[in-house]
Enzyme design. Structure first.
Site, PDB file in Angstrom:
ATOM      1  N   LYS A   1     -13.856 -11.419  20.998  1.00 32.31           N
ATOM      2  CA  LYS A   1     -15.282 -11.064  20.467  1.00 32.31           C
ATOM      3  C   LYS A   1     -16.505 -12.064  20.769  1.00 32.31           C
ATOM      4  O   LYS A   1     -16.252 -13.404  20.231  1.00 32.31           O
ATOM      5  CB  LYS A   1     -15.189 -10.937  18.885  1.00 32.31           C
ATOM      6  CG  LYS A   1     -16.407 -10.532  18.220  1.00 32.31           C
ATOM      7  CD  LYS A   1     -16.392 -10.619  16.713  1.00 32.31           C
ATOM      8  CE  LYS A   1     -17.721 -10.410  16.155  1.00 32.31           C
ATOM      9  NZ  LYS A   1     -17.846 -10.427  14.566  1.00 32.31           N
TER      10      LYS A   1
ATOM     11  N   ASP B   1     -25.066 -12.932  15.594  1.00 29.24           N
ATOM     12  CA  ASP B   1     -24.682 -11.595  14.600  1.00 29.24           C
ATOM     13  C   ASP B   1     -25.926 -11.854  13.410  1.00 29.24           C
ATOM     14  O   ASP B   1     -25.479 -12.471  12.516  1.00 29.24           O
ATOM     15  CB  ASP B   1     -23.357 -11.880  14.195  1.00 29.24           C
ATOM     16  CG  ASP B   1     -22.954 -10.369  13.305  1.00 29.24           C
ATOM     17  OD1 ASP B   1     -24.112  -9.674  13.046  1.00 29.24           O
ATOM     18  OD2 ASP B   1     -21.916 -10.544  12.700  1.00 29.24           O
TER      19      ASP B   1
ATOM     20  N   LYS C   1     -28.016  -9.467   7.584  1.00 30.27           N
ATOM     21  CA  LYS C   1     -27.408 -10.343   6.547  1.00 30.27           C
ATOM     22  C   LYS C   1     -28.388 -11.173   5.806  1.00 30.27           C
ATOM     23  O   LYS C   1     -29.686 -11.284   6.131  1.00 30.27           O
ATOM     24  CB  LYS C   1     -26.809 -11.537   7.517  1.00 30.27           C
ATOM     25  CG  LYS C   1     -25.549 -10.929   8.198  1.00 30.27           C
ATOM     26  CD  LYS C   1     -24.938 -12.061   9.028  1.00 30.27           C
ATOM     27  CE  LYS C   1     -23.681 -11.485   9.585  1.00 30.27           C
ATOM     28  NZ  LYS C   1     -22.245 -11.180   8.787  1.00 30.27           N
TER      29      LYS C   1
ATOM     30  N   ASP D   1     -20.415 -16.733  16.158  1.00 30.70           N
ATOM     31  CA  ASP D   1     -19.510 -15.220  16.195  1.00 30.70           C
ATOM     32  C   ASP D   1     -18.858 -14.940  17.710  1.00 30.70           C
ATOM     33  O   ASP D   1     -18.583 -13.856  17.751  1.00 30.70           O
ATOM     34  CB  ASP D   1     -20.519 -14.122  15.765  1.00 30.70           C
ATOM     35  CG  ASP D   1     -20.143 -13.043  15.143  1.00 30.70           C
ATOM     36  OD1 ASP D   1     -18.434 -13.401  14.538  1.00 30.70           O
ATOM     37  OD2 ASP D   1     -20.538 -11.869  15.013  1.00 30.70           O
TER      38      ASP D   1
ATOM     39  N   ARG E   1     -15.743  -5.124  15.504  1.00 26.89           N
ATOM     40  CA  ARG E   1     -14.788  -3.975  15.829  1.00 26.89           C
ATOM     41  C   ARG E   1     -15.114  -2.867  16.475  1.00 26.89           C
ATOM     42  O   ARG E   1     -14.558  -2.288  17.463  1.00 26.89           O
ATOM     43  CB  ARG E   1     -14.219  -3.139  14.296  1.00 26.89           C
ATOM     44  CG  ARG E   1     -15.230  -2.793  13.460  1.00 26.89           C
ATOM     45  CD  ARG E   1     -14.995  -2.611  12.088  1.00 26.89           C
ATOM     46  NE  ARG E   1     -14.908  -3.535  11.217  1.00 26.89           N
ATOM     47  CZ  ARG E   1     -14.755  -3.967  10.171  1.00 26.89           C
ATOM     48  NH1 ARG E   1     -14.507  -2.680   9.226  1.00 26.89           N
ATOM     49  NH2 ARG E   1     -15.148  -4.599   9.344  1.00 26.89           N
TER      50      ARG E   1
HETATM   51  N1  BES Z   1     -19.289 -12.095  12.051  1.00 25.31           N
HETATM   52  C1  BES Z   1     -19.128 -11.561  10.722  1.00 25.31           C
HETATM   53  C2  BES Z   1     -17.935 -12.079   9.966  1.00 25.31           C
HETATM   54  C3  BES Z   1     -18.044 -13.213   9.339  1.00 25.31           C
HETATM   55  C4  BES Z   1     -18.894 -13.208   8.328  1.00 25.31           C
HETATM   56  C5  BES Z   1     -17.386 -14.389   9.749  1.00 25.31           C
HETATM   57  C6  BES Z   1     -18.930 -14.454   7.626  1.00 25.31           C
HETATM   58  C7  BES Z   1     -17.698 -15.582   9.335  1.00 25.31           C
HETATM   59  C8  BES Z   1     -18.302 -15.632   8.115  1.00 25.31           C
HETATM   60  C9  BES Z   1     -18.785 -10.050  10.989  1.00 25.31           C
HETATM   61  O1  BES Z   1     -19.479  -9.374  12.137  1.00 25.31           O
HETATM   62  C10 BES Z   1     -19.179  -9.271   9.786  1.00 25.31           C
HETATM   63  O2  BES Z   1     -20.445  -9.369   9.579  1.00 25.31           O
HETATM   64  N2  BES Z   1     -18.354  -8.676   9.039  1.00 25.31           N
HETATM   65  C11 BES Z   1     -18.802  -8.062   7.700  1.00 25.31           C
HETATM   66  C12 BES Z   1     -18.132  -6.813   7.647  1.00 25.31           C
HETATM   67  C13 BES Z   1     -18.344  -6.012   6.558  1.00 25.31           C
HETATM   68  C14 BES Z   1     -19.616  -5.428   6.742  1.00 25.31           C
HETATM   69  C15 BES Z   1     -17.424  -4.778   6.307  1.00 25.31           C
HETATM   70  C16 BES Z   1     -18.263  -8.980   6.600  1.00 25.31           C
HETATM   71  O3  BES Z   1     -17.467  -9.674   6.660  1.00 25.31           O
HETATM   72  O4  BES Z   1     -19.090  -9.067   5.668  1.00 25.31           O
HETATM   73 ZN    ZN Z   2     -19.923 -10.499  13.739  1.00 32.35          ZN
HETATM   74 MN    MN Z   3     -21.373  -8.738  11.598  1.00 28.77          MN
END
Ligand code: BES
Ligand code: ZN
Ligand code: MN
Length: 498
Positions: free
Chosen positions: A268, A273, A280, A291, A354
């Site tokens: 990935k 992000d 966020k 990321d 994903r």
């Molecule tokens: N890159 C993030 C995951 C992440 C978040 C890694 C915090 C490390 C620390 C990923 O793209 C993401 O935002 N995932 C979301 C998924 C949710 C929207 C279902 C998450 O984990 O909040």
């Molecule tokens: Zn991400």
């Molecule tokens: Mn994300």
């Protein structure tokens, strides 16, 4: 840094720092006892006088003792004798490296002989020594304008071994450890760079540079037009809100014959992000430059494999883009068609990893891979579940899962198996498309992996969620290079099995 396994430590030059271990119970073992005899039993006396406890990773520098074999001796605590194993050895070597780098020594001679029943062979010792010293020497490629830190004086590390046979194995370990550490450093460098430098285009250029450096790696970098032609609708949906163009990076390493099915590593590569329209919260949003750590680790592992000339075939596939909000960005409720043909309702644009990975996994099918392992900083839920200690491991294949977990254990880069399955896929039901891209808060790491599993049917596939392990926050903010050690160990083991 030069790393050398030696048999007779008396051949080393003056000015070296001899590193010897002392257990908590005061036992020195061989060859420490012999060296301490030349120190007039100083180490033993310091322990008896309670000046040096021998607690694991405790250090004490004996500077310029007159009888010392070399100008300095560094005592390192080895902890309880019965408990000394691989992990303790790594900790002791870490303390030794930190200690010796503070001295003026140009050379170090390590005498930290393990307990005979520690289960540590000479190869493993060599690898740990090289990995740990290289790790200590790593410097973040920062953009600070002040005076540069002084270059380190240490230029050679010698590992004392029992005999010529042991020395040969230790040297192999040292060499493998250096290659591995270079892969880790390469990966850390990429991840530590700011996102305005490390863009998808930059990652593509770095991959091409790898291809130039190693004749065994063939690299192609696909741009937006080619990605469109491949019908990667999920990947393109994430990329569209950014002015940085996406890249699909494909690196083919050839170390075995044409008929040998490759391992595909899929990374990935979200270079930033923001969450997209599902933006966020501001705290720690800067850390979302990391990321792309999955992508960096896949390229780092590839580099190590090429350096080691492993007799396997390996394909590294990186899907890389930014996830940004914009007038034309993908939005909640949009439905996209993935390369596999399955449609996905994007309920949350922050679940973008994903979306890019599902298309990259589908793309891996053209290589008829023996195994596919994707690496991604995929979910915050995985951080909640496992903390920063272990990566999440999900797989549709028991044997592959066991091999990946074993590699993590050996490499001290552990991964912990977590479930996938129909229950989790159920959470991804959509009234409007084949799948939704999110499945609620519960079991978030598992639903994310379950989403990917829908694109991996028929493949031997494993998924590593490295959201908690790929970087550290706070005062030590920076990339760890994980899971490069796990991946390289897995591939070394696979090469050995052939
Ligand atoms: N890159 C993030 C995951 C992440 C978040 C890694 C915090 C490390 C620390 C990923 O793209 C993401 O935002 N995932 C979301 C998924 C949710 C929207 C279902 C998450 O984990 O909040
Ligand atoms: Zn991400
Ligand atoms: Mn994300």
């Amino acid at each position: 840094m030069e790393f050398k396994a030696i048999v007779d430590p008396r051949t080393r030059k003056d000015g070296a720092c001899s590193i010897i271990g002392v257990h908590e119970d005061g036992s020195l073992g061989e060859p420490t006892g012999r060296i301490d005899a030349r120190l007039g039993g100083l180490a033993a006396r310091l322990h008896a006088a309670h000046d040096f406890s021998g607690k694991l990773a405790e250090t004490m520098l004996l500077a310029h003792p007159s009888e010392a074999p070399g100008a300095r001796v560094l005592l390192v605590g080895l902890g309880a004798k019965g408990k000394f194993g691989r992990k303790q050895y790594r900790k002791a070597v870490q303390a030794a490296a930190q200690g010796v780098l503070k001295t003026g020594a140009g050379e170090a001679v390590l005498h930290l002989a393990p307990d005979p029943d520690s289960g540590l062979d000479d190869y493993a010792r060599g690898r740990i020594v090289a990995e740990v010293f290289c790790g200590q020497l790593y410097r973040i490629p920062d953009l600070k304008t002040g005076p540069k830190p002084k270059p380190v004086r240490l230029h050679a590390v010698h590992l004392a071994t029992a005999d010529a046979r042991a020395s040969k194995h230790a040297q192999q370990g040292l060499d493998d450890g250096v290659a591995l550490a270079e892969g880790v450093a390469f990966s850390r460098d990429l991840a530590n760079l700011p996102p305005n430098v490390c863009t998808p285009t930059y990652l593509g250029a770095q991959a091409l540079a790898l291809g130039k450096r190693f004749a065994s790696i063939k690299v192609s970098v696909l741009g937006e037009r080619q990605i469109k032609k491949l019908k990667m609708g999920a990947f393109l949906a994430v990329a569209r809100g950014s002015t940085e163009p996406p890249r699909l990076i494909v690196c083919e390493y050839r170390g075995a014959g044409r008929t040998s099915a490759p391992v595909c590593l899929v990374g990935k590569g979200i270079t930033f992000d923001s969450g997209g329209i599902s933006l966020k919260d501001p705290p720690a949003m800067d850390e979302m430059k990391f990321d792309m750590s999955g992508a960096a680790s896949v390229l780092g592992a590839l580099r190590a494999v090429a350096r080691l000339r492993l007799p396997i075939n390996l394909v590294a596939i990186v899907a890389t883009c930014e996830n940004m909000p914009a007038g034309n960005a993908v939005k909640p409720a949009d439905i996209v068609t993935s390369m596999s043909g399955q449609t996905v309702e994007v309920l949350n644009t922050d679940a973008e990893g994903r979306l890019i990975l599902c298309d990259a996994i589908t793309y891996s099918r053209r290589f008829k891979p023996a195994a596919v392992i994707d690496v991604a900083t995929l979910t915050g839920a995985c951080v909640i579940a496992l903390g920063n200690h272990m990566s999440g491991l999900m797989s549709n294949d028991e044997a592959l899962a066991a091999q990946v977990a074993a590699a993590g254990l050996r490499a001290d880069d552990r991964a912990w198996r977590m479930p996938i399955g129909e229950e989790y896929v159920e959470q991804l039901k959509s009234n409007f498309a084949d799948l939704a891209n999110v499945g609620g808060r519960e079991g978030g790491a598992c639903t994310a992996a379950a989403f990917l599993s829908k694109f991996a049917s028929g493949l031997k596939w494993a998924h590593l969620d490295v959201a908690g392990t790929a970087w550290l926050g706070g005062a030590q903010k920076g990339s760890t290079g994980r899971p490069v050690p796990l991946l390289v160990d897995f591939l070394i083991e696979r090469a050995r099995g052939k």
